[in-house]
Design a protein around this motif. Sequence first.
Motif, PDB file in Angstrom:
ATOM      1  N   ARG A 300      24.540-118.621 -11.301  1.00 20.93           N
ATOM      2  CA  ARG A 300      25.311-118.580 -10.029  1.00 20.93           C
ATOM      3  C   ARG A 300      26.634-118.574 -10.382  1.00 20.93           C
ATOM      4  O   ARG A 300      27.717-117.622 -10.197  1.00 20.93           O
ATOM      5  N   ARG A 301      27.090-119.470 -11.113  1.00 22.21           N
ATOM      6  CA  ARG A 301      28.461-119.711 -11.311  1.00 22.21           C
ATOM      7  C   ARG A 301      28.936-118.774 -12.368  1.00 22.21           C
ATOM      8  O   ARG A 301      30.164-118.243 -12.399  1.00 22.21           O
ATOM      9  N   PHE A 302      28.242-118.590 -13.505  1.00 17.94           N
ATOM     10  CA  PHE A 302      28.418-117.421 -14.438  1.00 17.94           C
ATOM     11  C   PHE A 302      28.619-116.137 -13.552  1.00 17.94           C
ATOM     12  O   PHE A 302      29.638-115.384 -13.966  1.00 17.94           O
ATOM     13  N   LEU A 303      28.118-115.624 -12.709  1.00 20.90           N
ATOM     14  CA  LEU A 303      28.052-114.267 -12.180  1.00 20.90           C
ATOM     15  C   LEU A 303      29.177-114.329 -11.388  1.00 20.90           C
ATOM     16  O   LEU A 303      30.028-113.178 -11.310  1.00 20.90           O
ATOM     17  N   ARG A 308      34.762-111.931 -10.622  1.00 22.13           N
ATOM     18  CA  ARG A 308      36.044-112.214 -10.062  1.00 22.13           C
ATOM     19  C   ARG A 308      37.076-111.728 -11.490  1.00 22.13           C
ATOM     20  O   ARG A 308      38.081-111.105 -11.201  1.00 22.13           O
ATOM     21  N   SER A 309      36.661-112.070 -12.593  1.00 25.24           N
ATOM     22  CA  SER A 309      37.239-111.369 -13.730  1.00 25.24           C
ATOM     23  C   SER A 309      37.346-110.200 -14.201  1.00 25.24           C
ATOM     24  O   SER A 309      38.417-109.592 -14.566  1.00 25.24           O
ATOM     25  N   MET A 310      36.414-109.346 -13.397  1.00 26.62           N
ATOM     26  CA  MET A 310      36.495-107.862 -13.247  1.00 26.62           C
ATOM     27  C   MET A 310      37.594-107.412 -12.203  1.00 26.62           C
ATOM     28  O   MET A 310      37.681-106.038 -12.309  1.00 26.62           O
ATOM     29  N   GLY A 311      37.859-108.181 -11.429  1.00 30.62           N
ATOM     30  CA  GLY A 311      38.820-107.929 -10.443  1.00 30.62           C
ATOM     31  C   GLY A 311      38.190-107.675  -8.903  1.00 30.62           C
ATOM     32  O   GLY A 311      38.887-106.983  -8.242  1.00 30.62           O
ATOM     33  N   LEU A 312      36.882-108.017  -8.881  1.00 30.56           N
ATOM     34  CA  LEU A 312      36.244-107.828  -7.580  1.00 30.56           C
ATOM     35  C   LEU A 312      36.305-109.265  -6.760  1.00 30.56           C
ATOM     36  O   LEU A 312      36.203-110.287  -7.313  1.00 30.56           O
ATOM     37  N   GLU A 313      36.691-109.114  -5.547  1.00 26.73           N
ATOM     38  CA  GLU A 313      36.452-110.228  -4.753  1.00 26.73           C
ATOM     39  C   GLU A 313      35.239-110.737  -4.464  1.00 26.73           C
ATOM     40  O   GLU A 313      34.268-109.974  -4.090  1.00 26.73           O
ATOM     41  N   CYS A 314      34.861-112.074  -4.612  1.00 26.72           N
ATOM     42  CA  CYS A 314      33.501-112.592  -4.472  1.00 26.72           C
ATOM     43  C   CYS A 314      33.456-113.731  -3.749  1.00 26.72           C
ATOM     44  O   CYS A 314      33.863-114.906  -4.194  1.00 26.72           O
ATOM     45  N   PHE A 315      33.065-113.680  -2.685  1.00 30.96           N
ATOM     46  CA  PHE A 315      32.658-114.936  -1.990  1.00 30.96           C
ATOM     47  C   PHE A 315      31.626-115.814  -2.769  1.00 30.96           C
ATOM     48  O   PHE A 315      30.671-115.361  -3.340  1.00 30.96           O
ATOM     49  N   GLU A 316      31.991-117.066  -2.844  1.00 32.45           N
ATOM     50  CA  GLU A 316      31.150-118.130  -3.362  1.00 32.45           C
ATOM     51  C   GLU A 316      29.719-118.442  -2.578  1.00 32.45           C
ATOM     52  O   GLU A 316      30.007-119.142  -1.717  1.00 32.45           O
ATOM     53  N   PRO A 317      28.674-118.079  -3.183  1.00 29.71           N
ATOM     54  CA  PRO A 317      27.532-118.430  -2.415  1.00 29.71           C
ATOM     55  C   PRO A 317      27.073-119.832  -2.701  1.00 29.71           C
ATOM     56  O   PRO A 317      27.270-120.445  -3.839  1.00 29.71           O
ATOM     57  N   PHE A 321      19.660-117.155  -4.197  1.00 28.23           N
ATOM     58  CA  PHE A 321      19.995-116.700  -5.516  1.00 28.23           C
ATOM     59  C   PHE A 321      20.595-115.181  -5.511  1.00 28.23           C
ATOM     60  O   PHE A 321      20.248-114.281  -6.195  1.00 28.23           O
ATOM     61  N   TYR A 322      21.716-114.883  -4.587  1.00 28.55           N
ATOM     62  CA  TYR A 322      22.389-113.793  -4.545  1.00 28.55           C
ATOM     63  C   TYR A 322      23.926-113.823  -4.603  1.00 28.55           C
ATOM     64  O   TYR A 322      24.357-115.020  -3.958  1.00 28.55           O
ATOM     65  N   VAL A 323      24.695-113.045  -5.191  1.00 28.83           N
ATOM     66  CA  VAL A 323      26.170-112.975  -4.665  1.00 28.83           C
ATOM     67  C   VAL A 323      26.444-111.694  -4.039  1.00 28.83           C
ATOM     68  O   VAL A 323      25.520-110.829  -4.283  1.00 28.83           O
ATOM     69  N   PHE A 324      27.319-111.828  -3.397  1.00 29.60           N
ATOM     70  CA  PHE A 324      27.794-110.506  -2.402  1.00 29.60           C
ATOM     71  C   PHE A 324      29.158-109.931  -2.608  1.00 29.60           C
ATOM     72  O   PHE A 324      30.138-110.128  -1.583  1.00 29.60           O
ATOM     73  N   PRO A 325      29.482-109.429  -3.723  1.00 28.65           N
ATOM     74  CA  PRO A 325      31.051-109.078  -3.821  1.00 28.65           C
ATOM     75  C   PRO A 325      31.459-107.983  -3.374  1.00 28.65           C
ATOM     76  O   PRO A 325      30.537-107.061  -2.958  1.00 28.65           O
ATOM     77  N   SER A 326      32.606-107.850  -2.735  1.00 22.88           N
ATOM     78  CA  SER A 326      33.382-106.771  -2.089  1.00 22.88           C
ATOM     79  C   SER A 326      33.686-105.675  -3.259  1.00 22.88           C
ATOM     80  O   SER A 326      34.281-105.947  -4.335  1.00 22.88           O
ATOM     81  N   ILE A 327      33.298-104.483  -3.006  1.00 24.30           N
ATOM     82  CA  ILE A 327      33.598-103.203  -3.883  1.00 24.30           C
ATOM     83  C   ILE A 327      34.632-102.412  -3.153  1.00 24.30           C
ATOM     84  O   ILE A 327      34.632-101.393  -3.702  1.00 24.30           O
TER      85      ILE A 327
END
Length: 388
Positions: A300-303, A308-317, A321-327
Amino acid sequence: MIDYSKVLSERVQAVKPSGIRKFFDLASTMKDVISLGVGEPDFETPWQVRRAGIASLEKGRTFYTSNWGLQQLRDEIAGLALRRYDLFYDPHDEIVVTVGGSEAIDNALRAIVSLGDEVLIPEPSFVCYTPLTTLAGGVPVAIPTVAEEGFKLTPERLRAAITPKTKALILPYPNNPTGAIMNRKELEAIADVLRDTNIVVLSDEIYCMLTYQGEHVSIAQIDGMRERTIVIDGFSKSYAMTGWRLGWAMGPRELMKSICKIHQFGIMCAPTTAQFAGIEAIRTGDDDIIHMRSQYDIRRRFLVSELRSMGLECFEPHGAFYVFPSIKSTGLTSEEFCNRLLQEQHVAVIPGDAFGESGAGHVRISYSYSMAHLREACSRIRDFLQTL
């Protein structure tokens, strides 16, 4: 020629196919695809649990069980609820063992929903709630949640959605697909809205043991909520037992008797072998849960960090076992993003709007996969983003 459009149920025809399975099926036809789409643990069912299932077969325990489920298993579930929630559910008539959590949700909705009743569904959320409500004759009413509010149901949004036709509220936390959780204070605020109503809560807590911040709290623990809450849980996620198809529903006996009635005529009983395995899972599986949860937490923490390092906004779950980044920053819709990522980089993720309209502009990425799997997927996603 028979006209099947006139043969098939209007309710069935109104249900759209799962947006998850669409991408899963497409990915399965391609080579070198890394799929982060399906929410299934990559861990094997713990050996002692498998051994218990094998032993039950070797001993010829292949009979029907009670419609309610094996008494030993219901006793164990009651003990688990007491340890986990400090709530007592009578194992004789307040717990029904089902074919996975999904059957428990289906039966619960059919038990309480009459034609035209409204069911409130916070979204984004798991894909089964809306179609199962429709199939039960109910009217699904979406309550949008947003990242700025932690993808949590707020009392204000809940109050605004309630009408004289409202029969039930589905409370899907920890949440699939966002990973959002709700704490005690937040659940108390929801309970305050519901207390003077006749609304039943379906609390889907299948991910309750995969909580990474604080302790999981069930709304059934809040004063006055047990009498109106059906808790849905199961073995698939916590114990890595997806294929065993074993879950349960627990709640007030007045509701559970009707749920068992539907289960009795539709299913008879959950698989006997799985039930014997479930007994062992509850008795000896705590250490396995702790191990799997710690591994998920690392992923989870890795993903989140990588996205985020790619520039995607990402809510921290904080759960599941899912992440739900904004694209949204890519200028692509969720569907376009997922299609192009699959075709160009052979990585499968799920469009956010498969989980409701409020999921538009996001994608769901599962981290129930190995770190090697996730590293390679992140490398490909990064390459894809650099081409946009």
